[in-house]
Motif scaffolding. Structure first.
Motif, PDB file in Angstrom:
ATOM      1  N   THR A  28       0.808  -1.210   0.000  1.00 18.21           N
ATOM      2  CA  THR A  28       0.000   0.000   0.000  1.00 18.21           C
ATOM      3  C   THR A  28       0.844   1.264   0.000  1.00 18.21           C
ATOM      4  OG1 THR A  28      -1.884  -1.117   1.030  1.00 18.21           O
ATOM      5  CG2 THR A  28      -1.753   1.268   1.305  1.00 18.21           C
ATOM      6  N   THR A  29       1.931   1.285   0.752  1.00 22.12           N
ATOM      7  CA  THR A  29       2.805   2.455   0.742  1.00 22.12           C
ATOM      8  C   THR A  29       3.302   2.741  -0.670  1.00 22.12           C
ATOM      9  OG1 THR A  29       3.486   2.143   3.036  1.00 22.12           O
ATOM     10  CG2 THR A  29       4.982   3.386   1.632  1.00 22.12           C
ATOM     11  N   GLY A  30       3.673   1.699  -1.399  1.00 18.37           N
ATOM     12  CA  GLY A  30       4.128   1.877  -2.771  1.00 18.37           C
ATOM     13  C   GLY A  30       3.044   2.424  -3.679  1.00 18.37           C
ATOM     14  N   VAL A  31       1.809   1.950  -3.513  1.00 18.52           N
ATOM     15  CA  VAL A  31       0.704   2.443  -4.333  1.00 18.52           C
ATOM     16  C   VAL A  31       0.477   3.930  -4.082  1.00 18.52           C
ATOM     17  CG1 VAL A  31      -1.779   2.258  -4.752  1.00 18.52           C
ATOM     18  CG2 VAL A  31      -0.383   0.191  -4.537  1.00 18.52           C
ATOM     19  N   TRP A  32       0.499   4.331  -2.815  1.00 20.65           N
ATOM     20  CA  TRP A  32       0.337   5.751  -2.519  1.00 20.65           C
ATOM     21  C   TRP A  32       1.462   6.572  -3.145  1.00 20.65           C
ATOM     22  CZ3 TRP A  32      -4.123   7.489  -1.319  1.00 20.65           C
ATOM     23  CH2 TRP A  32      -4.974   6.841  -0.417  1.00 20.65           C
ATOM     24  N   VAL A  33       2.705   6.146  -2.955  1.00 18.45           N
ATOM     25  CA  VAL A  33       3.839   6.931  -3.446  1.00 18.45           C
ATOM     26  C   VAL A  33       3.835   7.015  -4.969  1.00 18.45           C
ATOM     27  CG1 VAL A  33       6.356   7.026  -3.613  1.00 18.45           C
ATOM     28  CG2 VAL A  33       5.270   6.545  -1.413  1.00 18.45           C
ATOM     29  N   ARG A  34       3.568   5.922  -5.661  1.00 17.19           N
ATOM     30  CA  ARG A  34       3.510   5.972  -7.128  1.00 17.19           C
ATOM     31  C   ARG A  34       2.388   6.889  -7.595  1.00 17.19           C
ATOM     32  NH1 ARG A  34       4.419   0.308  -6.449  1.00 17.19           N
ATOM     33  NH2 ARG A  34       2.221  -0.098  -6.911  1.00 17.19           N
ATOM     34  N   GLY A  35       1.283   6.913  -6.841  1.00 15.70           N
ATOM     35  CA  GLY A  35       0.216   7.851  -7.172  1.00 15.70           C
ATOM     36  C   GLY A  35       0.678   9.294  -7.065  1.00 15.70           C
TER      37      GLY A  35
ATOM     38  N   PRO B 272      -3.585   9.522   4.090  1.00 17.11           N
ATOM     39  CA  PRO B 272      -3.575   8.183   3.492  1.00 17.11           C
ATOM     40  C   PRO B 272      -3.778   7.079   4.532  1.00 17.11           C
ATOM     41  CG  PRO B 272      -1.830   9.511   2.538  1.00 17.11           C
ATOM     42  CD  PRO B 272      -2.405  10.308   3.671  1.00 17.11           C
ATOM     43  N   VAL B 273      -4.532   6.082   4.149  1.00 13.88           N
ATOM     44  CA  VAL B 273      -4.819   4.930   5.015  1.00 13.88           C
ATOM     45  C   VAL B 273      -3.988   3.745   4.546  1.00 13.88           C
ATOM     46  CG1 VAL B 273      -6.590   3.246   5.629  1.00 13.88           C
ATOM     47  CG2 VAL B 273      -7.130   5.693   5.631  1.00 13.88           C
ATOM     48  N   ASN B 274      -3.387   3.049   5.483  1.00 19.20           N
ATOM     49  CA  ASN B 274      -2.636   1.831   5.160  1.00 19.20           C
ATOM     50  C   ASN B 274      -3.415   0.575   5.505  1.00 19.20           C
ATOM     51  OD1 ASN B 274      -0.325   3.405   4.434  1.00 19.20           O
ATOM     52  ND2 ASN B 274       0.959   1.657   5.007  1.00 19.20           N
ATOM     53  N   HIS B 275      -3.807   0.418   6.783  1.00 20.18           N
ATOM     54  CA  HIS B 275      -4.431  -0.828   7.224  1.00 20.18           C
ATOM     55  C   HIS B 275      -5.850  -0.592   7.716  1.00 20.18           C
ATOM     56  CE1 HIS B 275      -0.468  -3.225   8.119  1.00 20.18           C
ATOM     57  NE2 HIS B 275      -0.532  -2.759   6.890  1.00 20.18           N
ATOM     58  N   VAL B 276      -6.716  -1.537   7.376  1.00 20.91           N
ATOM     59  CA  VAL B 276      -8.101  -1.549   7.840  1.00 20.91           C
ATOM     60  C   VAL B 276      -8.387  -2.949   8.383  1.00 20.91           C
ATOM     61  CG1 VAL B 276      -8.907   0.297   6.321  1.00 20.91           C
ATOM     62  CG2 VAL B 276      -8.852  -2.065   5.474  1.00 20.91           C
ATOM     63  N   VAL B 277      -9.648  -3.280   8.565  1.00 24.46           N
ATOM     64  CA  VAL B 277     -10.028  -4.594   9.094  1.00 24.46           C
ATOM     65  C   VAL B 277     -10.921  -5.301   8.077  1.00 24.46           C
ATOM     66  CG1 VAL B 277     -11.181  -5.847  10.955  1.00 24.46           C
ATOM     67  CG2 VAL B 277      -9.865  -3.772  11.463  1.00 24.46           C
ATOM     68  N   GLY B 278     -10.538  -6.517   7.726  1.00 19.71           N
ATOM     69  CA  GLY B 278     -11.340  -7.324   6.823  1.00 19.71           C
ATOM     70  C   GLY B 278     -12.105  -8.395   7.571  1.00 19.71           C
TER      71      GLY B 278
ATOM     72  N   ALA C  22      -4.506   2.332  -7.812  1.00 23.87           N
ATOM     73  CA  ALA C  22      -4.247   0.909  -8.055  1.00 23.87           C
ATOM     74  C   ALA C  22      -4.598   0.508  -9.486  1.00 23.87           C
ATOM     75  CB  ALA C  22      -5.030   0.060  -7.053  1.00 23.87           C
ATOM     76  N   LEU C  23      -5.672   1.049 -10.015  1.00 25.08           N
ATOM     77  CA  LEU C  23      -6.067   0.738 -11.387  1.00 25.08           C
ATOM     78  C   LEU C  23      -5.059   1.311 -12.377  1.00 25.08           C
ATOM     79  CD1 LEU C  23      -8.254  -0.564 -13.173  1.00 25.08           C
ATOM     80  CD2 LEU C  23      -9.366   1.694 -13.265  1.00 25.08           C
ATOM     81  N   GLU C  24      -4.623   2.544 -12.152  1.00 22.07           N
ATOM     82  CA  GLU C  24      -3.650   3.179 -13.038  1.00 22.07           C
ATOM     83  C   GLU C  24      -2.324   2.418 -13.057  1.00 22.07           C
ATOM     84  OE1 GLU C  24      -3.322   7.040 -11.344  1.00 22.07           O
ATOM     85  OE2 GLU C  24      -5.232   7.755 -12.153  1.00 22.07           O
ATOM     86  N   GLN C  25      -1.993   1.773 -11.952  1.00 20.78           N
ATOM     87  CA  GLN C  25      -0.695   1.113 -11.795  1.00 20.78           C
ATOM     88  C   GLN C  25      -0.730  -0.375 -12.094  1.00 20.78           C
ATOM     89  OE1 GLN C  25       0.565   2.103  -7.773  1.00 20.78           O
ATOM     90  NE2 GLN C  25      -0.065   4.230  -8.055  1.00 20.78           N
TER      91      GLN C  25
END
Length: 293
Positions: free
Chosen positions: A106-113, A200-206, A261-264
């Motif tokens: 997730t950190t990578g997705v945020w940074v690439r965005g 930005p959010v990293n972790h949630v609960v599934g 995420a879709l763009e990447q």
């Protein structure tokens, strides 16, 4: 019920609430907590699990039986996680080697965005290196991303100079040579949050679909207990909560992360946040308002 939560305060509150609801519960210890994701997503080996936000998005896109309990267990600014050791800056990312633990991290997705949105970086002109696969079966790296040799770790590879930039959060090594690639990264991050209206959010609960059908009262009790813990911690935290709770509070972060995420090529299709909200509410037999919608 079995649950995996990395934070002791949230786990303690959830376990107590589930027991009070009359359901047997076991906290399964997994550290670091992201290592529990694969078994939860692909085999439903636990009922409730702390997950990275991008893992949730990938799970939905690949048709896994994963629902969202809208609680943020980890939120933080991310611009400072792009680091380098040489005389390079964010302006030099194109054409250079950038390492990230996993393409779906997730950190990578945020940074690439941020790189594409704020700095005009063409991600396909960057020499990307990943070190691990995905938590979700069926997910793969894009064809334009290289995988490091098996057994190689990003922190060591970065310190050895085998990559020019690294995207690292908790795994950032201690070394005086390391500096952020983005000048005044924390100020830039704060301004980004002001512009977007969230951190930005990293972790949630599934929650697994099976658990939602079998243990809905216990899951809702756990949600209420963890919501109280997080609300108590947010007092005086700043203009935007680090741990937003409820479907509407998480809408901005999920929608933005889904677009990135879709763009990447992290997800194979667009994920509509309301799809996840609707599925969760149907499984738990509640209205969105019950979970902050």
């Amino acid at each position: 019920m079995k649950l995996v939560l990395g934070r002791d305060d949230l786990a303690g509150a959830a376990v107590a609430a589930v027991r009070e609801s009359g359901t047997e519960v076991e906290r399964v210890g997994v550290a670091p907590v992201h290592k529990a994701s694969r078994g939860f997503v692909n085999a439903s080996d636990v009922d409730l699990c702390e997950l990275a936000i991008v893992t949730v998005l990938q799970a939905v896109a690949h048709g896994k039986p994963v629902l969202l309990l809208p609680l943020t267990t980890l939120g933080r600014h991310q611009h400072q996680t792009l680091v380098t050791m040489g005389g390079l800056s964010v302006a030099d990312v194109e054409g250079h080697r950038v390492g990230v633990r996993a393409w779906s991290q997730t950190t990578g997705v945020w940074v690439r965005g941020f790189l594409t949105e704020q700095y005009g970086v063409d991600l396909r002109k960057v020499r990307w290196t990943t070190y691990e696969g995905h938590h979700v079966d069926g997910a793969t790296d894009p064809s334009w991303v290289e995988r490091a040799p098996q057994g190689t770790k990003l922190p060591a590879d970065f310190l050895a100079g085998n990559v020019d930039f690294g995207i690292m959060g908790n795994e950032l090594p201690a070394d005086d040579r390391i500096r952020t690639a983005i000048h005044d990264a924390h100020k830039v991050a704060e301004q980004w949050s002001k512009d977007q209206g969230f951190v930005p959010v990293n972790h949630v609960v599934g929650v697994s679909e099976t658990a939602a059908a079998r243990h809905a009262p216990a899951i809702l009790a756990a949600y209420d207990a963890m919501r109280t813990v997080l609300a108590d911690q947010e007092e005086g935290s700043g203009p935007f909560p680090l741990h937003p709770v409820g479907f509407e509070a998480l809408r901005g972060a999920f929608t933005k992360a889904a677009a990135y995420a879709l763009e990447q090529d992290v997800v194979p299709r667009a994920v509509d946040y309301d799809e996840l909200v609707d599925r969760t509410c149907a499984a738990l037999d509640v209205t969105p308002a019950r979970l902050g919608g």
